[in-house]
Structure formats: structure tokens, C-alpha cells
Design an enzyme around this catalytic site. Structure first.
Site, mmCIF file in Angstrom:
data_model
loop_
_atom_site.group_PDB
_atom_site.id
_atom_site.type_symbol
_atom_site.label_atom_id
_atom_site.label_comp_id
_atom_site.label_asym_id
_atom_site.label_seq_id
_atom_site.Cartn_x
_atom_site.Cartn_y
_atom_site.Cartn_z
ATOM 1 N N GLY A 85 32.392 38.834 48.390
ATOM 2 C CA GLY A 85 33.658 38.794 47.570
ATOM 3 C C GLY A 85 34.360 37.791 47.929
ATOM 4 O O GLY A 85 33.902 36.681 48.432
ATOM 5 N N ILE A 86 35.751 37.798 47.394
ATOM 6 C CA ILE A 86 36.732 36.634 47.606
ATOM 7 C C ILE A 86 36.682 36.499 49.231
ATOM 8 O O ILE A 86 36.709 35.222 49.486
ATOM 9 C CB ILE A 86 37.978 37.326 47.090
ATOM 10 C CG1 ILE A 86 37.836 37.240 45.473
ATOM 11 C CG2 ILE A 86 39.142 36.038 47.459
ATOM 12 C CD1 ILE A 86 39.342 37.699 44.822
ATOM 13 N N GLY A 87 36.714 37.284 50.052
ATOM 14 C CA GLY A 87 36.919 37.084 51.413
ATOM 15 C C GLY A 87 35.674 36.158 52.044
ATOM 16 O O GLY A 87 35.794 35.388 52.524
ATOM 17 N N TYR A 124 46.702 51.421 43.294
ATOM 18 C CA TYR A 124 46.301 49.918 43.997
ATOM 19 C C TYR A 124 47.297 48.885 43.323
ATOM 20 O O TYR A 124 47.789 48.112 44.169
ATOM 21 C CB TYR A 124 44.948 49.470 43.054
ATOM 22 C CG TYR A 124 44.478 48.109 43.267
ATOM 23 C CD1 TYR A 124 43.952 47.479 44.657
ATOM 24 C CD2 TYR A 124 44.700 47.302 42.150
ATOM 25 C CE1 TYR A 124 43.757 46.428 44.737
ATOM 26 C CE2 TYR A 124 44.407 45.877 42.464
ATOM 27 C CZ TYR A 124 43.759 45.510 43.607
ATOM 28 O OH TYR A 124 43.292 44.243 43.782
ATOM 29 N N GLY A 149 38.318 41.431 55.879
ATOM 30 C CA GLY A 149 37.204 41.981 54.715
ATOM 31 C C GLY A 149 36.731 40.820 54.123
ATOM 32 O O GLY A 149 36.760 40.460 53.126
ATOM 33 N N SER A 150 35.871 40.328 55.047
ATOM 34 C CA SER A 150 35.486 38.892 54.387
ATOM 35 C C SER A 150 33.649 38.827 54.454
ATOM 36 O O SER A 150 32.822 37.883 54.691
ATOM 37 C CB SER A 150 35.746 37.709 55.182
ATOM 38 O OG SER A 150 35.810 38.160 56.567
#
Length: 261
Positions: A18-20, A154, A14-15
Site C-alpha cells: 500500500g501507501i507505506g 478509525y 507498516g510498509s
């Protein structure tokens, strides 16, 4: 500081944003061979171009995988073969009243957020142990400790990640393999921007003031963390320099969680 990541092979699920993506860029800057992941070739190519624009000499490739589909996960594992650094970052989230969450949504969150890391770790941890070096990092959340009432499903998945991470760390005893979790707090990613409406414009300062006065009043920094701030922690934990850190849950939450440990 040289994090000694040159030529280490890293996969970040998942990159493409965002953070990824911030993690991928940071590892590429440190000289790692970085493999990013998204659900489409287009998203991967876009993210790859953005990363290489900032890291022109970076070694960045990508693999398509939808972690809600087991067959594509199995194909990904076969294609990757082995990695030195595994970042379990993929995740879905969304605000839904508990009474309105159907079984299918509970299952979807669990499959993507939890089972993705289980399947990847099960595939690559044995190979790390065999060569006596490796890093597995779960990107959990402060929501795994402070379960948010607006997205209980979540929070549940993020707590599960902490349990799995600690359990896997026990398997690495006496080796140079480590397994840790990083717990970001509210972070200014694309997902948070969408959730707060900032993706359509608006006053970030005003939104932050309202969010942190109502939703996360315990925050000490009283602002969203930047994705790069989370990536900095992850890059260190992925490094050989972090060899004495194992089985830990490391917070980048701005002090949201009121605890001394």
C-alpha cells in the site's frame, strides 16, 4: 527534482504494501537508506524484492515488528537506534457499525494507529533535536476530519494523530526538525481493494462511480488516488526542501474535505 535525500536514513512503519511501500520505493529512488517494516520476515522479503525490482540500486532493509505488541516495539526502537526520517504509517481499519464495536477493538485501533507513532516519536525526536535535523511524518487520513460513520473508531485515531503531530511540532520551534501530517483520501491500496471487493476482480470504474456517488460524493477527482500520488507528497515533506513546512496537515484527498484551509 533532486529532493536531497541521498544517504538520509528513513524508517516507514507498516510498509510492506500500500501507501507505506510506495513511500519506501520513492525514498529509495531518491537515494535514502530505507528501512521497511512488516509483521513477518516473509512479508518484508517480498516487499523488499518488489521495491528493488523497480529500484535496483536501492538501499533497502527491513525490521519485523507487530505494533500491537509493546515488547516488539521496544526491540525495534533499540535496533533502529536513530533515524533521520520517521514515517508513522502503520494503521488498521475496517467497517463496523458503532453499536457493534467492542472495547477491545477500540483499544486495538488506538494502540496500533496512535500509540505506534507516539512510541516511535518519543524515541527518535530527542535525537533529531540533538543533531538539529529530522523529519517526522504522520500518515493520517481525511477520515480524521470527516469522521466516517461506518468506522468511527478509525476516524478517532486519525484525528488523534493530527493533534499529536501538531503538538510535537511545537517542541521543534527554532530547530531544523519538522513534524507534519499527510491526509490521504480514498486510495487504491490493497486494503481499499479488499474493502470494495476489487481484490477478487470486478470493474474498477463501476466500483469507483458507485463509491464516490454514495460514500465520498464531495471528491473533486471522483476516483481513488494512487498510492504513488500520496508517496510523492510524503517524499517532498521528508526532504530538506520542505524546511518551511512545519506543524501542517497536508491533504492528498482529491478534494473530499470541503474547506479552504
Amino acid at each position: 527534482m533532486d529532493l536531497k535525500l541521498k544517504n538520509k536514513r528513513a524508517f516507514i512503519s507498516g510498509s510492506t504494501k500500500g501507501i507505506g511501500k510506495a513511500i519506501a520505493k520513492t525514498l529509495a529512488e531518491e537515494g535514502a537508506e530505507v528501512i521497511i517494516n512488516g509483521r513477518s520476515p516473509e512479508s518484508i522479503e517480498k516487499a523488499k524484492k518488489e521495491i528493488l525490482k523497480e529500484v535496483p540500486d536501492g538501499n533497502v532493509t527491513g525490521i519485523v515488528c507487530d505494533f500491537s505488541e509493546i515488547a516488539t516495539v521496544e526491540k525495534l526502537i533499540e535496533e533502529l537506534d536513530e533515524v533521520d526520517i520517521l514515517i508513522n504509517n502503520i494503521g488498521v481499519f475496517g467497517e463496523t457499525d458503532f453499536m457493534e464495536i467492542p472495547d477491545s477493538e477500540w483499544q486495538r485501533f488506538y494502540d496500533v494507529n496512535v500509540m505506534s507513532g507516539v512510541r516511535l516519536s518519543r524515541a527518535f525526536l530527542p535525537k533529531m533535536l540533538k543533531k538539529d535535523w529530522g523529519r517526522i511524518i504522520f500518515i493520517s487520513s481525511e477520515s480524521g476530519v470527516n469522521i466516517p460513520v461506518e468506522m468511527v473508531h478509525y476516524g478517532m485515531t486519525k484525528t488523534a494523530q493530527l493533534a499529536i503531530s501538531r503538538g510535537l511540532a511545537e517542541i521543534t520551534k527554532g530547530t531544523n526538525v519538522t513534524v507534519n501530517s499527510v491526509l490521504p483520501g480514498p486510495t487504491f491500496s490493497e486494503g481499499v481493494q479488499e474493502m470494495t471487493g476489487l481484490d477478487e476482480g470486478g470493474d474498477r470504474k463501476k466500483v469507483e462511480e458507485e463509491f464516490f456517488s454514495k460514500a465520498r460524493p464531495t471528491s473533486l477527482i471522483q476516483r481513488f488516488a494512487e498510492t504513488q500520488e500520496v508517496a510523492n507528497m510524503v517524499a517532498y515533506i521528508a526532504s530538506p526542501l520542505s524546511s518551511a513546512t512545519n506543524g501542517a496537515s497536508l491533504r492528498v484527498d482529491g478534494g473530499v474535505v470541503k474547506t479552504i484551509y
